[in-house]
Design a protein around this motif. Structure first.
Motif, PDB file in Angstrom:
ATOM      1  N   ARG A 179       0.827  -1.209   0.000  1.00 39.26           N
ATOM      2  CA  ARG A 179       0.000   0.000   0.000  1.00 39.26           C
ATOM      3  C   ARG A 179       0.861   1.258   0.000  1.00 39.26           C
ATOM      4  N   LEU A 180       2.012   1.223   0.666  1.00 36.45           N
ATOM      5  CA  LEU A 180       2.892   2.391   0.673  1.00 36.45           C
ATOM      6  C   LEU A 180       3.414   2.677  -0.732  1.00 36.45           C
ATOM      7  N   ILE A 181       3.752   1.641  -1.462  1.00 39.95           N
ATOM      8  CA  ILE A 181       4.214   1.818  -2.841  1.00 39.95           C
ATOM      9  C   ILE A 181       3.102   2.417  -3.698  1.00 39.95           C
ATOM     10  N   ILE A 182       1.881   1.941  -3.498  1.00 42.12           N
ATOM     11  CA  ILE A 182       0.742   2.490  -4.238  1.00 42.12           C
ATOM     12  C   ILE A 182       0.533   3.951  -3.872  1.00 42.12           C
ATOM     13  N   ALA A 183       0.649   4.290  -2.594  1.00 39.76           N
ATOM     14  CA  ALA A 183       0.499   5.686  -2.156  1.00 39.76           C
ATOM     15  C   ALA A 183       1.557   6.559  -2.807  1.00 39.76           C
ATOM     16  N   ALA A 184       2.781   6.053  -2.914  1.00 45.04           N
ATOM     17  CA  ALA A 184       3.848   6.821  -3.558  1.00 45.04           C
ATOM     18  C   ALA A 184       3.556   7.030  -5.033  1.00 45.04           C
ATOM     19  N   ARG A 185       3.072   5.988  -5.685  1.00 41.19           N
ATOM     20  CA  ARG A 185       2.748   6.130  -7.102  1.00 41.19           C
ATOM     21  C   ARG A 185       1.644   7.160  -7.307  1.00 41.19           C
ATOM     22  N   SER A 193       0.735   9.742  -5.376  1.00 40.79           N
ATOM     23  CA  SER A 193       1.053  11.127  -5.028  1.00 40.79           C
ATOM     24  C   SER A 193       2.349  11.640  -5.641  1.00 40.79           C
ATOM     25  N   LEU A 194       3.285  10.738  -5.964  1.00 39.43           N
ATOM     26  CA  LEU A 194       4.604  11.170  -6.425  1.00 39.43           C
ATOM     27  C   LEU A 194       4.961  10.683  -7.824  1.00 39.43           C
ATOM     28  N   GLY A 195       4.224   9.716  -8.333  1.00 38.88           N
ATOM     29  CA  GLY A 195       4.482   9.223  -9.682  1.00 38.88           C
ATOM     30  C   GLY A 195       5.182   7.878  -9.719  1.00 38.88           C
ATOM     31  N   GLY A 196       5.239   7.316 -10.909  1.00 38.60           N
ATOM     32  CA  GLY A 196       5.747   5.967 -11.089  1.00 38.60           C
ATOM     33  C   GLY A 196       7.212   5.804 -10.755  1.00 38.60           C
ATOM     34  N   GLU A 197       8.042   6.768 -11.111  1.00 41.24           N
ATOM     35  CA  GLU A 197       9.470   6.642 -10.836  1.00 41.24           C
ATOM     36  C   GLU A 197       9.747   6.613  -9.342  1.00 41.24           C
ATOM     37  N   ALA A 198       9.051   7.464  -8.595  1.00 43.67           N
ATOM     38  CA  ALA A 198       9.212   7.475  -7.138  1.00 43.67           C
ATOM     39  C   ALA A 198       8.760   6.145  -6.540  1.00 43.67           C
ATOM     40  N   ALA A 199       7.661   5.605  -7.061  1.00 46.89           N
ATOM     41  CA  ALA A 199       7.157   4.333  -6.552  1.00 46.89           C
ATOM     42  C   ALA A 199       8.146   3.202  -6.819  1.00 46.89           C
ATOM     43  N   LEU A 200       8.769   3.208  -7.989  1.00 46.74           N
ATOM     44  CA  LEU A 200       9.769   2.179  -8.299  1.00 46.74           C
ATOM     45  C   LEU A 200      10.981   2.298  -7.377  1.00 46.74           C
ATOM     46  N   GLU A 201      11.405   3.535  -7.108  1.00 49.54           N
ATOM     47  CA  GLU A 201      12.531   3.728  -6.194  1.00 49.54           C
ATOM     48  C   GLU A 201      12.178   3.239  -4.794  1.00 49.54           C
ATOM     49  N   LEU A 202      10.993   3.590  -4.340  1.00 54.04           N
ATOM     50  CA  LEU A 202      10.571   3.167  -3.007  1.00 54.04           C
ATOM     51  C   LEU A 202      10.434   1.654  -2.925  1.00 54.04           C
ATOM     52  N   ALA A 203       9.885   1.040  -3.957  1.00 57.26           N
ATOM     53  CA  ALA A 203       9.748  -0.423  -3.968  1.00 57.26           C
ATOM     54  C   ALA A 203      11.116  -1.087  -3.816  1.00 57.26           C
ATOM     55  N   ASP A 255       8.385  12.222   1.947  1.00 53.07           N
ATOM     56  CA  ASP A 255       7.746  12.479   3.238  1.00 53.07           C
ATOM     57  C   ASP A 255       7.165  11.160   3.735  1.00 53.07           C
ATOM     58  N   GLY A 256       7.941  10.431   4.532  1.00 50.80           N
ATOM     59  CA  GLY A 256       7.533   9.102   4.954  1.00 50.80           C
ATOM     60  C   GLY A 256       6.259   9.084   5.756  1.00 50.80           C
ATOM     61  N   ALA A 257       6.126  10.036   6.676  1.00 52.84           N
ATOM     62  CA  ALA A 257       4.922  10.075   7.511  1.00 52.84           C
ATOM     63  C   ALA A 257       3.686  10.319   6.661  1.00 52.84           C
ATOM     64  N   MET A 258       3.800  11.204   5.684  1.00 56.76           N
ATOM     65  CA  MET A 258       2.663  11.494   4.812  1.00 56.76           C
ATOM     66  C   MET A 258       2.282  10.276   3.981  1.00 56.76           C
ATOM     67  N   LEU A 259       3.286   9.573   3.463  1.00 57.00           N
ATOM     68  CA  LEU A 259       3.002   8.399   2.641  1.00 57.00           C
ATOM     69  C   LEU A 259       2.347   7.293   3.460  1.00 57.00           C
ATOM     70  N   VAL A 260       2.828   7.089   4.677  1.00 58.77           N
ATOM     71  CA  VAL A 260       2.211   6.059   5.531  1.00 58.77           C
ATOM     72  C   VAL A 260       0.757   6.413   5.800  1.00 58.77           C
ATOM     73  N   LYS A 261       0.493   7.668   6.100  1.00 57.23           N
ATOM     74  CA  LYS A 261      -0.889   8.097   6.331  1.00 57.23           C
ATOM     75  C   LYS A 261      -1.739   7.862   5.091  1.00 57.23           C
TER      76      LYS A 261
END
Length: 201
Positions: free
Chosen positions: A95-101, A103-113, A143-149
Motif C-alpha cells: 500500500r505504501l508503494i501504491i500511495a507513492a505512485r 502522489s509522487l508518480g511511477g518513478e518514485a514508486a519504483l525507487e521506493l519499492a 515524506d515518509g509520515a505522509m506516505l504512511v498516512k
C-alpha cells in the motif's frame, strides 16, 4: 504495440527483489514506461493453486534457499536467506508503494519499492511496521509520515484490490510477473526474454 510494460509485484518476494533493478534498467533503456502494480499474492495463490512458503514440502523449501544463494552470488546482490522478519505480511508495504505512485508518480514508486525490498532482504528490516516504512521512505527523500498516512486511505486500499483483480484477470500466478505487449513472463530468471520483448516495442 504499447510503450508500457505491466509489473505485477509483491514487496516481500525475494525473487522480485532480485529482479527489480535489472527490470527497471531494461525498461528505461528501451524507453518503456512501467505500470507498477503491487498486488496481494495471497489471493493470487489461493486462486491459482499456489502454496505459501510454510506449506510447501521440505525439499522445495530447501531448494528455494539454494537457488536464492546462487542468484544472490551471481547478481552480486546482498540477500539474507532467512530474514528475522520473514514470513512478513506484505500489505502495508504494498500500500505504501501504491500511495507513492498516486502522489509522487511511477518513478518514485519504483525507487521506493526497491528500497523496501532492500530493507527486508539486505538490511533485515520489518516491512510490516509503519514506522520502519516511514523511515525507509524518508531515506529516499520522500515524506515518509505522509506516505504512511496516505497508505491507509480508502483510495489506496481500493487500488490494491484492483491490482489484484487485474492480476487474476491476467492469469498471474506468481511474482514477479512482467507483461510486455500482452505477453506474460513469470520470474526474474525470465528477464532475458523480457529484454528481448521490450526491444521489439
Amino acid at each position: 504495440m504499447s510503450n508500457t510494460t505491466i509489473y505485477y509485484m509483491a514487496p516481500h518476494s525475494p525473487w522480485t527483489y532480485l529482479g527489480h533493478g535489472r527490470f527497471v534498467a531494461m525498461a528505461r533503456a528501451a524507453g518503456v514506461r512501467i505500470d507498477l502494480k503491487p498486488c496481494d499474492m495471497g489471493r493470487v495463490f489461493a486462486a491459482s493453486g499456489g502454496l505459501p512458503l510454510g506449506k510447501r514440502s521440505p525439499q522445495r523449501q530447501a531448494y528455494r534457499l539454494t537457488e536464492l544463494a546462487r542468484w544472490s552470488a551471481h547478481l552480486n546482490l546482498p540477500l539474507k536467506l532467512q530474514p528475522s522478519f520473514f514470513p512478513v505480511p506484505p500489505d502495508a508495504s504494498a500500500r505504501l508503494i501504491i500511495a507513492a505512485r498516486t502522489s509522487l508518480g511511477g518513478e518514485a514508486a519504483l525507487e521506493l519499492a526497491g528500497a523496501i525490498m532492500h530493507g527486508l532482504w539486505a538490511d533485515d528490516k520489518n516491512i510490516a511496521d509503519d514506522a520502519t516504512l516511514a523511515h525507509i521512505a524518508s531515506a529516499c527523500g520522500f515524506d515518509g509520515a505522509m506516505l504512511v498516512k496516505s497508505s491507509h486511505t480508502a483510495g489506496v486500499l481500493a487500488e490494491y484490490e484492483k491490482n489484484t483483480d487485474d492480476a487474476l484477470a491476467a492469469n498471474v500466478f506468481g511474482a514477479p510477473w512482467y507483461v510486455v505487449d500482452g505477453e506474460g513472463f513469470w520470474g526474474q530468471d525470465r528477464l532475458d526474454f523480457v529484454e528481448r520483448a521490450l526491444a521489439r516495442l
